[in-house]
Write a protein that holds these residues in place. Structure first.
Motif, PDB file in Angstrom:
ATOM      1  N   TYR A   1     -13.016  -1.752  -4.582  1.00  0.00           N
ATOM      2  CA  TYR A   1     -12.273  -2.626  -5.917  1.00  0.00           C
ATOM      3  C   TYR A   1     -10.528  -2.268  -5.566  1.00  0.00           C
ATOM      4  CZ  TYR A   1      -9.612  -3.954  -9.910  1.00  0.00           C
ATOM      5  OH  TYR A   1      -9.486  -4.226 -10.889  1.00  0.00           O
ATOM      6  N   CYS A   2     -10.386  -1.045  -5.893  1.00  0.00           N
ATOM      7  CA  CYS A   2      -9.854  -0.038  -6.001  1.00  0.00           C
ATOM      8  C   CYS A   2      -8.187  -0.371  -4.862  1.00  0.00           C
ATOM      9  CB  CYS A   2      -9.689   1.418  -6.073  1.00  0.00           C
ATOM     10  SG  CYS A   2     -10.389   1.928  -7.535  1.00  0.00           S
ATOM     11  N   ARG A   3      -8.763  -0.324  -3.628  1.00  0.00           N
ATOM     12  CA  ARG A   3      -8.400  -0.238  -2.456  1.00  0.00           C
ATOM     13  C   ARG A   3      -7.551  -1.581  -2.000  1.00  0.00           C
ATOM     14  NH1 ARG A   3     -11.620   1.829   2.263  1.00  0.00           N
ATOM     15  NH2 ARG A   3      -9.550   1.446   2.896  1.00  0.00           N
ATOM     16  N   LEU A   4      -8.134  -2.552  -2.385  1.00  0.00           N
ATOM     17  CA  LEU A   4      -7.923  -4.098  -2.282  1.00  0.00           C
ATOM     18  C   LEU A   4      -7.240  -4.866  -3.103  1.00  0.00           C
ATOM     19  CD1 LEU A   4     -11.528  -5.856  -1.097  1.00  0.00           C
ATOM     20  CD2 LEU A   4      -9.657  -6.212  -0.008  1.00  0.00           C
TER      21      LEU A   4
ATOM     22  N   LEU B   1       0.427  -0.972  -0.438  1.00  0.00           N
ATOM     23  CA  LEU B   1       0.166  -0.026  -0.245  1.00  0.00           C
ATOM     24  C   LEU B   1       0.941   1.259   0.050  1.00  0.00           C
ATOM     25  CD1 LEU B   1      -2.612   1.266   0.100  1.00  0.00           C
ATOM     26  CD2 LEU B   1      -2.691   0.956   2.379  1.00  0.00           C
ATOM     27  N   LEU B   2       1.846   1.318   1.014  1.00  0.00           N
ATOM     28  CA  LEU B   2       2.785   2.331   0.705  1.00  0.00           C
ATOM     29  C   LEU B   2       3.452   2.724  -0.702  1.00  0.00           C
ATOM     30  CD1 LEU B   2       3.800   2.197   4.350  1.00  0.00           C
ATOM     31  CD2 LEU B   2       2.156   3.329   3.983  1.00  0.00           C
TER      32      LEU B   2
ATOM     33  N   GLY C   1     -12.304  -8.528  -9.395  1.00  0.00           N
ATOM     34  CA  GLY C   1     -13.731  -9.456  -8.415  1.00  0.00           C
ATOM     35  C   GLY C   1     -12.581  -9.773  -7.145  1.00  0.00           C
ATOM     36  N   PHE C   2     -13.464  -9.682  -5.809  1.00  0.00           N
ATOM     37  CA  PHE C   2     -13.149  -9.230  -4.462  1.00  0.00           C
ATOM     38  C   PHE C   2     -14.250  -9.771  -3.385  1.00  0.00           C
ATOM     39  CE2 PHE C   2     -14.755  -5.574  -5.228  1.00  0.00           C
ATOM     40  CZ  PHE C   2     -15.073  -4.855  -4.189  1.00  0.00           C
ATOM     41  N   ASP C   3     -13.197 -10.416  -2.108  1.00  0.00           N
ATOM     42  CA  ASP C   3     -14.184 -11.000  -1.437  1.00  0.00           C
ATOM     43  C   ASP C   3     -15.510  -9.641  -0.405  1.00  0.00           C
ATOM     44  OD1 ASP C   3     -13.612 -13.527  -1.766  1.00  0.00           O
ATOM     45  OD2 ASP C   3     -11.618 -12.839   0.085  1.00  0.00           O
ATOM     46  N   LEU C   4     -15.692 -10.231  -0.707  1.00  0.00           N
ATOM     47  CA  LEU C   4     -17.137  -8.865   0.428  1.00  0.00           C
ATOM     48  C   LEU C   4     -17.842  -9.748   1.065  1.00  0.00           C
ATOM     49  CD1 LEU C   4     -17.950  -6.371   0.057  1.00  0.00           C
ATOM     50  CD2 LEU C   4     -19.697  -7.021  -1.488  1.00  0.00           C
ATOM     51  N   PRO C   5     -16.947  -9.876   2.390  1.00  0.00           N
ATOM     52  CA  PRO C   5     -17.155 -10.346   4.278  1.00  0.00           C
ATOM     53  C   PRO C   5     -18.215  -9.811   4.622  1.00  0.00           C
ATOM     54  CG  PRO C   5     -15.302  -9.490   4.502  1.00  0.00           C
ATOM     55  CD  PRO C   5     -15.440  -9.113   2.735  1.00  0.00           C
ATOM     56  N   ILE C   6     -18.396  -8.332   4.578  1.00  0.00           N
ATOM     57  CA  ILE C   6     -19.659  -7.854   5.379  1.00  0.00           C
ATOM     58  C   ILE C   6     -21.164  -8.189   4.527  1.00  0.00           C
ATOM     59  CG2 ILE C   6     -17.928  -6.018   5.503  1.00  0.00           C
ATOM     60  CD1 ILE C   6     -18.799  -4.418   3.588  1.00  0.00           C
TER      61      ILE C   6
ATOM     62  N   ASP D   1     -10.262   8.299  -9.623  1.00  0.00           N
ATOM     63  CA  ASP D   1      -9.969   8.073  -8.312  1.00  0.00           C
ATOM     64  C   ASP D   1      -8.687   9.114  -7.828  1.00  0.00           C
ATOM     65  OD1 ASP D   1      -8.104   8.499 -10.967  1.00  0.00           O
ATOM     66  OD2 ASP D   1      -7.374   5.807 -10.465  1.00  0.00           O
ATOM     67  N   ASN D   2      -8.657  10.229  -8.367  1.00  0.00           N
ATOM     68  CA  ASN D   2      -7.700  11.106  -7.426  1.00  0.00           C
ATOM     69  C   ASN D   2      -7.124  11.689  -6.193  1.00  0.00           C
ATOM     70  OD1 ASN D   2      -9.853  12.954  -6.352  1.00  0.00           O
ATOM     71  ND2 ASN D   2      -8.872  14.088  -8.055  1.00  0.00           N
ATOM     72  N   TYR D   3      -8.466  11.008  -5.575  1.00  0.00           N
ATOM     73  CA  TYR D   3      -8.785  11.094  -4.016  1.00  0.00           C
ATOM     74  C   TYR D   3      -7.778   9.830  -3.527  1.00  0.00           C
ATOM     75  CZ  TYR D   3     -11.767   7.610  -3.324  1.00  0.00           C
ATOM     76  OH  TYR D   3     -13.036   7.218  -3.832  1.00  0.00           O
TER      77      TYR D   3
END
Length: 245
Positions: free
Chosen positions: A168-171, A16-17, A181-186, A238-240
């Motif tokens: 999606y972008c963060r994961l 991430l960093l 695709g991604f896990d959405l466990p909530i 996505d600039n933020y």
């Protein structure tokens, strides 16, 4: 001798960093010197920290999903942020004398507790690491602004579309999204609390997204069928997130 961060604990954070600025192997090693206690565990639907607590440690999430939330005396709750693997649960929280929000585990989570003094000593010696962490905090503030914009101005369809693209972008940034695709466990209740919607309205919005061929959601797995269309629906910029640094 206290245990230190493991390679698996560091990897999501380091990825991430690294999206904000180039980091060196020495920066990874510096993170690896951070002393922690044993890995902390929290069960789903339990609190990690309560509003009013005196915060004394920095928490680094290594698996599972958590949230920052505020609630009212009558029990109504607003989720104001999601914590994903690699996220600090409020990096500078230890400067407060009293926590002004609560942190809850949405799923079973694992996290480290790091002592602020030692953390400060490490980043003082690694200026690139410090700057990357400052970017991380700026992105956290940017996410809060986008959520406020969603609640105030976006329609239910737009705000849910925006949240799905953001997640999606963060994961993807930490290697936890495959393809689109991604896990959405909530739960849908969590999504409703994050979007300022009733559970009924949230469910209707998800059904609309399915009918429009935007997403597929089954068994806690979300697949974005048409990412470009979903971005257009959300008016997503996505600039933020500053991932193109």
């Amino acid at each position: 001798m206290m245990p230190t961060l493991t390679a698996s604990g560091i990897e999501p954070l380091f990825r991430l960093l690294g999206r904000y600025m180039p980091l060196e192997e020495a920066d990874r090693r510096a993170l690896g010197t951070l002393e922690t206690g044993p890995v902390c565990l929290a069960e789903a639907r339990s609190d990690i920290a309560h509003e009013g607590d005196n915060p004394t440690v920095i928490r680094l999430l290594i698996s599972g999903w958590a949230c920052r939330y505020k609630d009212l005396p009558d029990g109504r709750r607003q989720i104001v942020g999601f914590f994903l693997p690699g996220d600090f649960c409020d990096l500078n929280i230890y400067i407060l004398s009293e926590l002004d929000h609560s942190i809850g585990a949405l799923t079973a989570v694992r996290y480290y507790e790091i002592q602020p003094r030692q953390f400060q000593e490490v980043i003082d010696q690694r200026p690139h690491l410090l700057r990357a962490l400052l970017w991380h905090e700026m992105v956290s503030a940017g996410i809060q602004r986008e959520w406020l914009l969603s609640i105030g101005q976006r329609s239910p369809l737009e705000r849910l579309a925006h949240l799905f693209v953001e997640l999606y972008c963060r994961l993807k940034a930490v290697g936890l999204a495959t393809g689109t695709g991604f896990d959405l466990p909530i739960t849908q209740n969590h999504l409703a609390e994050a979007n300022g919607l009733s559970l009924v309205h949230l469910n209707r919005t998800i059904q609309e997204m399915r009918r429009e061929g935007l997403i597929e959601l089954s068994e806690r797995q979300l697949r974005i069928v048409d990412l470009d269309r979903l971005k257009r629906v959300a008016m997503f910029n996505d600039n933020y997130l500053h991932f193109n640094r």
